[in-house]
Design a protein around this motif. Sequence first.
Motif, PDB file in Angstrom:
ATOM      1  N   GLY A  43       0.802  -1.206  -0.038  1.00 58.23           N
ATOM      2  CA  GLY A  43      -0.175   0.124   0.051  1.00 58.23           C
ATOM      3  C   GLY A  43       0.818   1.243  -0.028  1.00 58.23           C
ATOM      4  N   LEU A  44       1.937   1.207   0.231  1.00 60.84           N
ATOM      5  CA  LEU A  44       2.989   2.311  -0.041  1.00 60.84           C
ATOM      6  C   LEU A  44       3.300   2.870  -1.219  1.00 60.84           C
ATOM      7  CD1 LEU A  44       4.434   3.868   2.689  1.00 60.84           C
ATOM      8  CD2 LEU A  44       6.356   2.775   2.077  1.00 60.84           C
ATOM      9  N   ILE A  45       3.541   4.114  -1.433  1.00 64.23           N
ATOM     10  CA  ILE A  45       3.489   4.581  -2.796  1.00 64.23           C
ATOM     11  C   ILE A  45       5.122   5.509  -2.788  1.00 64.23           C
ATOM     12  CG2 ILE A  45       2.856   6.467  -4.399  1.00 64.23           C
ATOM     13  CD1 ILE A  45      -0.086   5.905  -3.015  1.00 64.23           C
ATOM     14  N   ALA A  46       5.626   5.213  -3.990  1.00 64.20           N
ATOM     15  CA  ALA A  46       7.180   5.863  -3.945  1.00 64.20           C
ATOM     16  C   ALA A  46       6.913   6.769  -4.986  1.00 64.20           C
ATOM     17  CB  ALA A  46       8.219   4.959  -3.996  1.00 64.20           C
ATOM     18  N   THR A  47       7.640   7.951  -5.178  1.00 63.88           N
ATOM     19  CA  THR A  47       7.695   8.769  -6.431  1.00 63.88           C
ATOM     20  C   THR A  47       9.117   9.312  -6.199  1.00 63.88           C
ATOM     21  OG1 THR A  47       7.488  11.051  -5.076  1.00 63.88           O
ATOM     22  CG2 THR A  47       5.503   9.986  -5.879  1.00 63.88           C
ATOM     23  N   GLY A  48       9.664   9.330  -7.622  1.00 66.35           N
ATOM     24  CA  GLY A  48      10.936   9.952  -8.189  1.00 66.35           C
ATOM     25  C   GLY A  48      10.828  11.396  -8.566  1.00 66.35           C
ATOM     26  N   MET A  49      11.952  12.297  -8.091  1.00 61.50           N
ATOM     27  CA  MET A  49      11.337  13.522  -8.199  1.00 61.50           C
ATOM     28  C   MET A  49      12.578  14.437  -8.912  1.00 61.50           C
ATOM     29  SD  MET A  49       9.283  14.147  -4.495  1.00 61.50           S
ATOM     30  CE  MET A  49       8.847  15.834  -4.987  1.00 61.50           C
ATOM     31  N   ALA A  50      12.222  15.578  -9.419  1.00 57.88           N
ATOM     32  CA  ALA A  50      13.224  16.379 -10.308  1.00 57.88           C
ATOM     33  C   ALA A  50      14.138  17.206  -9.112  1.00 57.88           C
ATOM     34  CB  ALA A  50      12.834  17.446 -11.179  1.00 57.88           C
TER      35      ALA A  50
ATOM     36  N   LEU B 146       4.649   7.760   0.209  1.00 54.40           N
ATOM     37  CA  LEU B 146       3.142   8.304   0.363  1.00 54.40           C
ATOM     38  C   LEU B 146       2.488   7.039   0.743  1.00 54.40           C
ATOM     39  CD1 LEU B 146       3.222  10.574  -2.867  1.00 54.40           C
ATOM     40  CD2 LEU B 146       3.653  11.210  -0.657  1.00 54.40           C
ATOM     41  N   GLN B 147       1.196   7.603   1.432  1.00 59.57           N
ATOM     42  CA  GLN B 147       0.164   6.509   1.755  1.00 59.57           C
ATOM     43  C   GLN B 147      -1.366   7.157   1.368  1.00 59.57           C
ATOM     44  OE1 GLN B 147       1.130   3.503   3.818  1.00 59.57           O
ATOM     45  NE2 GLN B 147      -0.858   2.804   2.786  1.00 59.57           N
ATOM     46  N   ALA B 148      -2.129   6.298   0.821  1.00 56.37           N
ATOM     47  CA  ALA B 148      -3.387   6.766   0.339  1.00 56.37           C
ATOM     48  C   ALA B 148      -4.294   6.810   1.710  1.00 56.37           C
ATOM     49  CB  ALA B 148      -3.920   5.719  -0.708  1.00 56.37           C
TER      50      ALA B 148
ATOM     51  N   LEU C 200      -3.590  11.586  -0.637  1.00 59.31           N
ATOM     52  CA  LEU C 200      -2.211  11.117  -0.488  1.00 59.31           C
ATOM     53  C   LEU C 200      -1.374  11.890   0.709  1.00 59.31           C
ATOM     54  CD1 LEU C 200      -0.849  10.352  -3.985  1.00 59.31           C
ATOM     55  CD2 LEU C 200      -2.522   8.912  -2.791  1.00 59.31           C
ATOM     56  N   LYS C 201      -0.988  11.040   1.743  1.00 59.00           N
ATOM     57  CA  LYS C 201      -0.266  11.766   2.767  1.00 59.00           C
ATOM     58  C   LYS C 201       0.985  11.254   2.525  1.00 59.00           C
ATOM     59  CE  LYS C 201      -0.002  11.544   7.779  1.00 59.00           C
ATOM     60  NZ  LYS C 201      -0.348  10.797   9.174  1.00 59.00           N
ATOM     61  N   LEU C 202       2.171  12.224   3.195  1.00 57.86           N
ATOM     62  CA  LEU C 202       3.422  12.279   2.942  1.00 57.86           C
ATOM     63  C   LEU C 202       3.998  11.342   4.129  1.00 57.86           C
ATOM     64  CD1 LEU C 202       6.103  12.818   1.744  1.00 57.86           C
ATOM     65  CD2 LEU C 202       6.293  14.880   3.088  1.00 57.86           C
ATOM     66  N   VAL C 203       4.533  10.409   3.988  1.00 51.10           N
ATOM     67  CA  VAL C 203       5.238   9.351   5.035  1.00 51.10           C
ATOM     68  C   VAL C 203       6.397   9.855   5.109  1.00 51.10           C
ATOM     69  CG1 VAL C 203       5.636   6.955   5.835  1.00 51.10           C
ATOM     70  CG2 VAL C 203       3.478   7.749   4.377  1.00 51.10           C
ATOM     71  N   LYS C 204       7.182  10.044   4.232  1.00 51.79           N
ATOM     72  CA  LYS C 204       8.765  10.207   4.400  1.00 51.79           C
ATOM     73  C   LYS C 204       9.362  10.813   3.017  1.00 51.79           C
ATOM     74  CE  LYS C 204      12.815   9.639   6.382  1.00 51.79           C
ATOM     75  NZ  LYS C 204      13.322   9.895   7.709  1.00 51.79           N
ATOM     76  N   GLU C 205      10.268  11.723   3.323  1.00 51.68           N
ATOM     77  CA  GLU C 205      10.659  12.352   2.393  1.00 51.68           C
ATOM     78  C   GLU C 205      12.428  12.029   2.460  1.00 51.68           C
ATOM     79  OE1 GLU C 205      10.687  16.711  -0.245  1.00 51.68           O
ATOM     80  OE2 GLU C 205      10.579  16.573   1.874  1.00 51.68           O
ATOM     81  N   ILE C 206      12.822  11.419   1.253  1.00 51.84           N
ATOM     82  CA  ILE C 206      14.247  11.264   1.168  1.00 51.84           C
ATOM     83  C   ILE C 206      14.936  12.220   0.381  1.00 51.84           C
ATOM     84  CG2 ILE C 206      16.001   9.375   0.831  1.00 51.84           C
ATOM     85  CD1 ILE C 206      13.712   7.755   0.657  1.00 51.84           C
TER      86      ILE C 206
ATOM     87  N   VAL D 178      13.124  -0.354   2.827  1.00 53.44           N
ATOM     88  CA  VAL D 178      11.915   0.635   3.139  1.00 53.44           C
ATOM     89  C   VAL D 178      11.573   0.804   4.813  1.00 53.44           C
ATOM     90  CG1 VAL D 178       9.386   1.197   2.849  1.00 53.44           C
ATOM     91  CG2 VAL D 178      10.926   0.178   0.789  1.00 53.44           C
ATOM     92  N   GLY D 179      11.709  -0.428   5.263  1.00 53.06           N
ATOM     93  CA  GLY D 179      11.439  -0.476   6.882  1.00 53.06           C
ATOM     94  C   GLY D 179      12.389   0.642   7.441  1.00 53.06           C
ATOM     95  N   ALA D 180      13.443   0.498   7.248  1.00 46.92           N
ATOM     96  CA  ALA D 180      14.601   1.449   7.731  1.00 46.92           C
ATOM     97  C   ALA D 180      14.446   2.847   7.488  1.00 46.92           C
ATOM     98  CB  ALA D 180      16.246   1.021   7.489  1.00 46.92           C
ATOM     99  N   LEU D 181      13.815   3.093   6.280  1.00 52.09           N
ATOM    100  CA  LEU D 181      13.855   4.411   5.867  1.00 52.09           C
ATOM    101  C   LEU D 181      12.630   5.102   6.829  1.00 52.09           C
ATOM    102  CD1 LEU D 181      13.768   4.393   1.997  1.00 52.09           C
ATOM    103  CD2 LEU D 181      15.378   5.339   3.433  1.00 52.09           C
ATOM    104  N   ILE D 182      11.365   4.380   6.957  1.00 54.12           N
ATOM    105  CA  ILE D 182      10.285   4.961   7.383  1.00 54.12           C
ATOM    106  C   ILE D 182      10.138   4.870   9.106  1.00 54.12           C
ATOM    107  CG2 ILE D 182       8.750   4.602   5.465  1.00 54.12           C
ATOM    108  CD1 ILE D 182       7.551   2.220   6.531  1.00 54.12           C
TER     109      ILE D 182
END
Length: 208
Positions: free
Chosen positions: A129-136, A143-145, A162-168, A203-207
């Motif tokens: 259910g977790l969502i990942a985005t790659g950005m400029a 993210l999570q819905a 969509l709620k932000l869970v973690k920004e790397i 992913v577990g370590a990131l969040i």
Amino acid sequence: IWLKEIDDQFECLDVLQGHTQDVKSVLLVPGTRALLSASYDNTVRVWNEHDDEWVCTQTLDGAYQGHESTVWGLCCDAEGSRVLSCDAEGMILLWRVVRGDTEIALELVSRNMVPTKAALYSVDWSPSGLIATGMADNSISLLQAEKAEVSPEDPGASRQVLKLVKEIRGAHDGDVNCVRFNPKDPGVLASAGDDEVVKVWDVGALIQ
């Protein structure tokens, strides 16, 4: 569209023409014969199979509350019931897959802007259910819905946002062009960047 045959050869079933500019992403919707495509022409197109040919049955653009800039990425949840599309202005659109007797259509659920408003080049939806985005801006967002009320007059009405869970931040030394969860292990995320590097993330370590 290609069909894999028994001897590992591939047969071209159809070549689809419709977008007016580069096609940036394509997606087969699980459990269907439908195809989605995203383009530099700011549209998402829905293609349904009719008599062994794929026909564009829906064009989602700004007039349809769609995107107003390049649509870079598409992804679907594990059930094939929801689709995400992301664009060059930092907007992620969440769509519901409406299944008919012979074809599907997309119905807009919510529009979501990432905090930095950076261009979104890639999006992927984990089986967990977790969502990942790659950005400029060289970052990856997780993210999570979730559901949120949208109308004071109708408190029972809700939509998914969509709620932000973690920004790397600084995930790569350049644009993050692609993110993909491991389909068999949703705890593993891979990313690729303009820095010519592929990274694998826990992913577990990131969040935590």
